[in-house]
Design an enzyme around this catalytic site. Structure first.
Site, PDB file in Angstrom:
ATOM      1  N   CYS A 170       0.798  -1.222   0.000  1.00  0.00           N
ATOM      2  CA  CYS A 170       0.000   0.000   0.000  1.00  0.00           C
ATOM      3  C   CYS A 170       0.830   1.272   0.000  1.00  0.00           C
ATOM      4  O   CYS A 170       0.271   2.371   0.000  1.00  0.00           O
ATOM      5  CB  CYS A 170      -0.964  -0.015   1.190  1.00  0.00           C
ATOM      6  SG  CYS A 170      -2.165  -1.359   1.095  1.00  0.00           S
ATOM      7  N   HIS A 310      -2.297   8.533   6.044  1.00  0.00           N
ATOM      8  CA  HIS A 310      -2.687   7.243   5.469  1.00  0.00           C
ATOM      9  C   HIS A 310      -4.140   6.968   5.856  1.00  0.00           C
ATOM     10  O   HIS A 310      -4.943   6.609   5.007  1.00  0.00           O
ATOM     11  CB  HIS A 310      -1.764   6.139   5.974  1.00  0.00           C
ATOM     12  CG  HIS A 310      -2.045   4.807   5.382  1.00  0.00           C
ATOM     13  ND1 HIS A 310      -1.826   4.530   4.055  1.00  0.00           N
ATOM     14  CD2 HIS A 310      -2.544   3.659   5.932  1.00  0.00           C
ATOM     15  CE1 HIS A 310      -2.163   3.271   3.805  1.00  0.00           C
ATOM     16  NE2 HIS A 310      -2.602   2.728   4.924  1.00  0.00           N
ATOM     17  N   GLU A 321      -0.081   6.030  13.248  1.00  0.00           N
ATOM     18  CA  GLU A 321       0.414   7.241  12.594  1.00  0.00           C
ATOM     19  C   GLU A 321       0.169   8.488  13.422  1.00  0.00           C
ATOM     20  O   GLU A 321       0.936   9.449  13.324  1.00  0.00           O
ATOM     21  CB  GLU A 321      -0.127   7.381  11.176  1.00  0.00           C
ATOM     22  CG  GLU A 321      -1.591   7.539  11.000  1.00  0.00           C
ATOM     23  CD  GLU A 321      -1.934   7.738   9.504  1.00  0.00           C
ATOM     24  OE1 GLU A 321      -1.160   8.400   8.797  1.00  0.00           O
ATOM     25  OE2 GLU A 321      -2.981   7.226   9.080  1.00  0.00           O
ATOM     26  N   LYS A 342      -9.245   8.803   2.316  1.00  0.00           N
ATOM     27  CA  LYS A 342      -9.832   7.460   2.208  1.00  0.00           C
ATOM     28  C   LYS A 342     -11.263   7.444   2.742  1.00  0.00           C
ATOM     29  O   LYS A 342     -12.039   6.544   2.415  1.00  0.00           O
ATOM     30  CB  LYS A 342      -8.977   6.443   2.947  1.00  0.00           C
ATOM     31  CG  LYS A 342      -7.629   6.162   2.305  1.00  0.00           C
ATOM     32  CD  LYS A 342      -6.875   5.081   3.073  1.00  0.00           C
ATOM     33  CE  LYS A 342      -5.522   4.780   2.449  1.00  0.00           C
ATOM     34  NZ  LYS A 342      -4.542   5.880   2.660  1.00  0.00           N
ATOM     35  N   HIS A 347      -9.809   2.878  -0.004  1.00  0.00           N
ATOM     36  CA  HIS A 347      -8.389   2.499   0.006  1.00  0.00           C
ATOM     37  C   HIS A 347      -8.104   1.656  -1.232  1.00  0.00           C
ATOM     38  O   HIS A 347      -8.456   0.476  -1.298  1.00  0.00           O
ATOM     39  CB  HIS A 347      -8.098   1.704   1.278  1.00  0.00           C
ATOM     40  CG  HIS A 347      -6.647   1.423   1.511  1.00  0.00           C
ATOM     41  ND1 HIS A 347      -5.673   1.681   0.578  1.00  0.00           N
ATOM     42  CD2 HIS A 347      -5.996   0.901   2.589  1.00  0.00           C
ATOM     43  CE1 HIS A 347      -4.494   1.339   1.062  1.00  0.00           C
ATOM     44  NE2 HIS A 347      -4.676   0.854   2.280  1.00  0.00           N
ATOM     45  N   PHE A 406       1.118  -3.332   4.250  1.00  0.00           N
ATOM     46  CA  PHE A 406       1.389  -4.680   4.722  1.00  0.00           C
ATOM     47  C   PHE A 406       2.810  -5.075   4.334  1.00  0.00           C
ATOM     48  O   PHE A 406       3.295  -4.757   3.247  1.00  0.00           O
ATOM     49  CB  PHE A 406       0.409  -5.676   4.108  1.00  0.00           C
ATOM     50  CG  PHE A 406      -0.973  -5.634   4.722  1.00  0.00           C
ATOM     51  CD1 PHE A 406      -1.264  -4.826   5.794  1.00  0.00           C
ATOM     52  CD2 PHE A 406      -1.985  -6.428   4.214  1.00  0.00           C
ATOM     53  CE1 PHE A 406      -2.534  -4.791   6.359  1.00  0.00           C
ATOM     54  CE2 PHE A 406      -3.265  -6.411   4.757  1.00  0.00           C
ATOM     55  CZ  PHE A 406      -3.539  -5.589   5.834  1.00  0.00           C
TER      56      PHE A 406
END
Length: 423
Positions: A170, A310, A321, A342, A347, A406
């Site tokens: 990602c 993110h 974060e 998002k 996403h 990931f």
């Protein structure tokens, strides 16, 4: 030796809610959501039944019948967006040595939709253990090799220089652009067409995320299902899309009178070497990427006007974060608006990093911070200014945008006005 400075002179976005950067920005600035119940296939068997889909007609956007037959949806997005970015930049690529034009494409899951569909065909809907290859389309090899995406974009724009696919989960959309910046800085290319693309909304992808409960089961209210930083969040909404850019050296862009959206002033990536999907709560690795990107940009943390997070909408990511922002920006983190787009476009895995770079550059263009939609219930563990529900007008000269993927990938990029005062 003076370092070559790299700027964005062309942008094109294909995202849920509209095709083109103008419709994309309209959606963000108005705080509208493009998440809905899945229509691409029957989602009934799945835990999560919502997604941020794009109403995309490849013929309406200039692709030929042969291209539509040959290209997976991810590649179709990339080709259309790369052509759009070149048109937006006004650059005449025909007047540049093609060996000095590069391409970098990011993608997390490649030609997922085509591979899913072709497996159903060759296995007769999963009935056959030994599949019959005779039923496969002749272009299946290209769908299995993500490097084909870079080839297609290079052919579309006439690039014969460095051509690369970056696949880092990602963070692919950030990392592909970060790699492109280095190509220009080191002199390997004068112009790079860079971005990322993913079209993962398929049964196999939904099943994979269902298995680890990463996506939201809030299918009774699809439009408010994506809730980054909200106390009621329970997973992300899968999306799709692409964003591409024209990157070139600052002085060259100025000489040709190009419109400059932003300078990519700093970039860094790290890996936590910790867990395939898990994150430490202290945000250390993301913080290290932020610190390095700021150092490369020669900027103090206090110069950041906006953080494009993110913000996936999972509890561990949002806390991770938030901790990273506090660690890197100190007290300034509490004075800096943070938001997650998002909440509006979902996403899109490897594509979202580039889409968020586009949102960051457009925030600078219009001096407007896009909101975090659906944020109505504060989470005490997420205690920064997440710009809930409504966009905010303010001067935006420097943006920090981050990604988490990931495998432990953590990336950060700093966009700034080329006119800023360097340290």
């Amino acid at each position: 030796m003076t370092r070559r400075r790299v700027v964005i002179t062309g942008i094109e976005v294909i995202a849920p809610g509209g095709i083109g950067k103008e419709k994309f920005w309209d959606l963000l600035s108005e705080g509208r959501t493009a998440t809905r119940g899945i229509t691409f296939f029957d989602p009934t068997p799945f835990r999560s039944r919502v997604a941020a889909e794009i109403d995309f007609d490849p013929y309406a956007h200039g692709l030929t019948a042969q291209e539509v037959r040959r290209l997976d949806r991810t590649a179709q997005f990339a080709v259309v967006a790369s052509r759009g970015a070149v048109a937006d930049s006004g650059i005449e690529l025909g007047g540049i040595d093609p060996h000095r034009i590069g391409v970098t494409v990011g993608s997390a899951v490649g030609a997922t939709m085509s591979l899913d569909e072709e497996y159903r065909v060759v296995s007769d809907g999963g009935r056959l253990d030994l599949v019959d290859h005779a039923y496969a389309i002749p272009h299946l090899y290209d769908h299995m090799v993500p490097s084909s995406f870079a080839c297609e974009v290079a052919w579309a724009v006439g690039a014969e220089g460095p051509s690369t696919v970056v696949s880092t989960g990602c963070t692919s959309g950030l990392d592909s652009v970060g790699y492109a910046v280095e190509l220009v800085r080191e002199g390997s290319a004068d112009v790079v067409i860079a971005g990322s693309s993913d079209a993962p909304i398929s049964p196999i992808t939904m099943a994979c995320f269902d298995a680890i409960k990463a996506t939201t089961p809030r299918h009774d209210d699809p439009q408010s299902a994506s809730r980054p930083f909200d106390g009621t969040r329970n997973g992300f909404v899968l999306g799709e899309g692409t964003a591409f850019f024209v990157l070139e050296e600052l002085e060259s862009a100025r000489m040709r009178g190009a419109h400059i959206y932003a300078e990519i002033a700093g970039y860094a990536t790290r890996s936590n070497a910790y867990h395939m999907t898990g994150l430490r709560p202290d945000g250390l690795e993301m913080s290290e990427a932020i610190d390095t990107a700021l150092g490369e940009a020669r900027m103090n943390p206090e110069t950041i006007d906006y953080i494009n997070a993110h913000g996936s909408g999972t509890k561990q990511n949002d806390r991770h974060e938030t901790a990273a922002f506090k660690r890197s920006l100190g007290d300034h983190a509490h004075r800096t608006p943070v938001s997650s787009i998002k909440s509006m476009v979902g996403h899109s895995l490897g594509a979202i990093g580039s889409i968020e770079i586009a949102a960051s550059a457009l925030a600078m263009e219009y001096d407007l911070v896009p909101p975090t939609a659906n944020l109505t219930t504060p989470d005490p563990e997420c205690d920064l200014d997440y710009v809930p529900v409504t966009a905010r007008e303010q001067l935006v000269d420097a943006v920090l945008t981050v990604g988490s993927g990931f495998g432990g990938f953590q990336s950060a990029m700093v966009l700034a006005s080329p006119e800023r005062n360097l340290l």
